[in-house]
Structure formats: structure tokens, C-alpha cells
Design a protein around this motif. Structure first.
Motif, mmCIF file in Angstrom:
data_model
loop_
_atom_site.group_PDB
_atom_site.id
_atom_site.type_symbol
_atom_site.label_atom_id
_atom_site.label_comp_id
_atom_site.label_asym_id
_atom_site.label_seq_id
_atom_site.Cartn_x
_atom_site.Cartn_y
_atom_site.Cartn_z
ATOM 1 N N ILE A 124 0.834 -1.197 0.000
ATOM 2 C CA ILE A 124 0.000 0.000 0.000
ATOM 3 C C ILE A 124 0.870 1.249 0.000
ATOM 4 O O ILE A 124 1.766 1.388 0.828
ATOM 5 C CB ILE A 124 -0.936 0.017 1.223
ATOM 6 N N ASP A 125 0.593 2.144 -0.929
ATOM 7 C CA ASP A 125 1.258 3.444 -0.971
ATOM 8 C C ASP A 125 0.959 4.175 0.338
ATOM 9 O O ASP A 125 -0.208 4.404 0.663
ATOM 10 C CB ASP A 125 0.727 4.236 -2.161
ATOM 11 N N PRO A 126 1.971 4.560 1.105
ATOM 12 C CA PRO A 126 1.699 5.215 2.397
ATOM 13 C C PRO A 126 0.972 6.539 2.270
ATOM 14 O O PRO A 126 0.333 6.981 3.229
ATOM 15 C CB PRO A 126 3.093 5.394 3.003
ATOM 16 N N MET A 127 1.037 7.159 1.087
ATOM 17 C CA MET A 127 0.365 8.439 0.896
ATOM 18 C C MET A 127 -1.059 8.277 0.383
ATOM 19 O O MET A 127 -1.742 9.271 0.124
ATOM 20 C CB MET A 127 1.171 9.313 -0.065
ATOM 21 N N LEU A 128 -1.522 7.052 0.256
ATOM 22 C CA LEU A 128 -2.902 6.811 -0.166
ATOM 23 C C LEU A 128 -3.866 7.457 0.827
ATOM 24 O O LEU A 128 -3.769 7.209 2.042
ATOM 25 C CB LEU A 128 -3.167 5.309 -0.235
ATOM 26 N N PRO A 129 -4.810 8.275 0.364
ATOM 27 C CA PRO A 129 -5.791 8.840 1.305
ATOM 28 C C PRO A 129 -6.616 7.732 1.949
ATOM 29 O O PRO A 129 -6.952 6.726 1.303
ATOM 30 C CB PRO A 129 -6.666 9.727 0.409
ATOM 31 N N GLY A 130 -6.949 7.917 3.200
ATOM 32 C CA GLY A 130 -7.724 6.893 3.887
ATOM 33 C C GLY A 130 -8.996 6.532 3.149
ATOM 34 O O GLY A 130 -9.364 5.351 3.061
ATOM 35 N N ALA A 131 -9.679 7.536 2.592
ATOM 36 C CA ALA A 131 -10.951 7.297 1.914
ATOM 37 C C ALA A 131 -10.787 6.456 0.650
ATOM 38 O O ALA A 131 -11.782 5.914 0.146
ATOM 39 C CB ALA A 131 -11.608 8.631 1.575
ATOM 40 N N ALA A 132 -9.568 6.351 0.126
ATOM 41 C CA ALA A 132 -9.340 5.568 -1.092
ATOM 42 C C ALA A 132 -9.055 4.096 -0.796
ATOM 43 O O ALA A 132 -8.952 3.288 -1.719
ATOM 44 C CB ALA A 132 -8.184 6.169 -1.884
ATOM 45 N N LEU A 133 -8.923 3.752 0.475
ATOM 46 C CA LEU A 133 -8.669 2.361 0.847
ATOM 47 C C LEU A 133 -9.981 1.587 0.830
ATOM 48 O O LEU A 133 -10.988 2.040 1.376
ATOM 49 C CB LEU A 133 -8.045 2.297 2.245
ATOM 50 N N GLU A 134 -9.961 0.409 0.229
ATOM 51 C CA GLU A 134 -11.166 -0.421 0.191
ATOM 52 C C GLU A 134 -11.293 -1.197 1.498
ATOM 53 O O GLU A 134 -10.301 -1.615 2.095
ATOM 54 C CB GLU A 134 -11.107 -1.379 -0.993
ATOM 55 N N GLU A 135 -12.535 -1.405 1.939
ATOM 56 C CA GLU A 135 -12.760 -2.042 3.230
ATOM 57 C C GLU A 135 -12.153 -3.438 3.331
ATOM 58 O O GLU A 135 -11.574 -3.779 4.376
ATOM 59 C CB GLU A 135 -14.244 -2.090 3.567
ATOM 60 N N PRO A 136 -12.216 -4.300 2.296
ATOM 61 C CA PRO A 136 -11.568 -5.611 2.422
ATOM 62 C C PRO A 136 -10.065 -5.510 2.683
ATOM 63 O O PRO A 136 -9.507 -6.307 3.447
ATOM 64 C CB PRO A 136 -11.853 -6.286 1.073
#
Length: 269
Positions: free
Chosen positions: A174-186
């Protein structure tokens, strides 16, 4: 600053050595003297950790709340008791052992309501059986803050620190700069489960190991990691060194006042 597994190890140790019997409580330094006098000779009922906080429960007399911060540390020894060395904020003496606390960020005697207020401001702790990871997900899924920063926010996830956040993000690509909202729940559920497993292993061993067997020194022929934090890791404090998986130099940048480490290839986003 010690990560959550260290506090849970201390809670287990102190529960085993001191709980269920009267303990002598003192403050050689003097900064906790009045509170120590109130507790001296009382029965220590239980010891628990929540995130990076340690609670010694003395029943109706109150709870000693300790946050080690950057410089705090406990030292342990079997009886007999030795004279205090340095600025000892808190000393506990039990049936077989004694422990000294030096340099904590917080050492205070709280009532039940004050303890509850501390718990209320913390996110779920991966090492607690009462953890509710869905509460962390609610915060993460609504945030544009980088995931690496959210994992360090103790109101989102309690107990994870700089090492665990860097390593668990690497392990899941996972890209550490990925916004939290862009992370999928699974993916969040997988990340949480892995964080639970890694931190439980840390409680058992007293060190942070995150490297799979096929990437360990004995499997690859590389030299073991030499670091005061101990353990074999993929990216933490390995800036400029080749990634153990793909060989790309590990990157480093500052995020929210802390050094962040990641592999630009394995965590390309």
C-alpha cells in the motif's frame, strides 16, 4: 517511543509479579510522593495496557496511569531492593521483585472517570480482545489524510507506532500516501488482521519481526539487522538500502513530524 506491544508485555509482567497482593509504593524522586504514600501497602488489583498507556489499578484508591513517552522506562529486578539510581519517579516492591520507573511523560493517580476519559479518546487497540476495528474504519474511510498518518494517530488505532505502520503498509503493498478514503474495506480488514498478528508476535518475543521466512538472513545469506530496536524488518530505518523483495532503494520522507519509510516499487499505489 515504545510501541504497543512493549506496554502489553509490561502489563503482563507486572500483573504476574505484583497483582493480587500488597505492594510497597514510593517515589524516591519525590514528584509522585503524595500519591505513593496513599497507595503504599495497598493491594494492586490488576494491570492493563491500552495502546501506549499503562494502568495499575488499586481499586477504590485509584489507578496509576503511566505514559512512557520518548524517555520513560521501567527497570525490573528480583529482591532484595537496591538503593535508587537516578531520578526514580515510581518504585513498586512486591513479594519477589521490584521495579523502578524513570523519565515518563505521565505518571499520575487517576479516578475511574479520568481513566475512562483516556480510553474514550483512543482508537481500537489491536492487542485488546475488546477492540472494535470498525471504529477505526469509520475514521479512515471518511478521511483524505494519508493512510500512513492515520495509522500513527492514536485516536484512530491505539498502540501502532512508526515501525508497525511502515511495515504493515509494505507487507500489503500500500502506498503510504494513499488517502484513507481511497482504501477499500476488504484491504482494511486484511491490514488490521495482519497488524494484530504482528503485534501479538511482538508481545511474545519482545521485538518487532515483520519479514517472511524467505526474506530472513538465514534464507538469503545477508547479514542480520543491527539496530537497537531489534527484529528483522523490510523498510523501517533502511533508507537507501535495497528492498528485500525487489532491490529498489528504500525511500524516506518526513510525515507528520516522523520519518516514513517505504519501497517506491513494491508500494507504487
Amino acid at each position: 517511543m515504545p510501541e504497543g506491544h512493549t506496554l502489553h508485555r509490561l502489563a503482563r509482567l507486572h500483573r504476574r509479579r505484583y497483582a493480587g497482593a500488597p505492594v510497597a509504593v514510593s517515589s524516591p524522586q519525590g514528584r509522585f510522593a503524595a500519591e505513593a504514600a496513599r497507595l503504599d501497602g495497598a493491594v494492586l488489583h490488576d494491570v492493563e495496557a491500552y495502546g501506549k498507556h499503562l494502568f495499575h489499578h488499586f481499586g477504590p484508591l485509584g489507578t496509576v496511569h503511566v505514559h512512557l513517552g520518548l524517555y520513560g522506562a521501567f527497570t525490573e529486578a528480583p529482591l532484595p531492593v537496591a538503593p535508587p539510581v537516578g531520578q526514580v519517579r515510581l518504585r513498586l516492591v512486591g513479594r519477589t521483585h521490584w521495579t523502578d520507573l524513570r523519565g515518563p511523560n505521565r505518571c499520575e493517580l487517576l479516578d475511574e472517570e479520568q481513566v475512562d476519559r483516556i480510553r474514550a479518546r483512543l482508537g481500537p487497540d489491536p492487542l485488546r480482545r475488546d477492540a472494535r476495528p470498525e471504529l477505526a474504519w469509520q475514521r479512515i474511510s471518511r478521511s483524505r489524510t494519508p493512510l500512513a498518518a492515520l495509522l500513527m494517530d492514536q485516536s484512530v488505532v491505539a498502540g501502532a507506532g512508526n515501525v508497525y505502520r511502515a511495515e504493515v503498509l509494505f507487507r500489503h503493498g500500500i502506498d503510504p500516501m494513499l488517502p484513507g478514503a481511497a482504501l477499500e474495506e476488504p484491504r482494511w480488514k486484511e491490514l488490521w488482521a495482519d497488524l494484530v498478528a504482528l503485534m501479538r508476535a511482538g508481545v511474545r518475543t519482545g521485538r518487532i519481526d515483520t519479514v517472511a521466512d524467505e526474506h530472513r538472513p538465514e534464507a538469503t545469506g545477508r547479514a542480520p539487522r543491527q539496530d537497537r530496536h531489534g527484529g528483522e524488518v523490510y523498510v523501517y530505518r533502511r533508507a537507501g538500502l535495497p528492498c528485500l523483495v525487489c532491490g529498489t532503494p528504500v525511500a524516506r520522507r518526513e510525515l507528520a513530524g516522523r520519518n516514513l519509510y517505504w519501497c517506491p516499487a513494491c508500494q507504487a499505489g
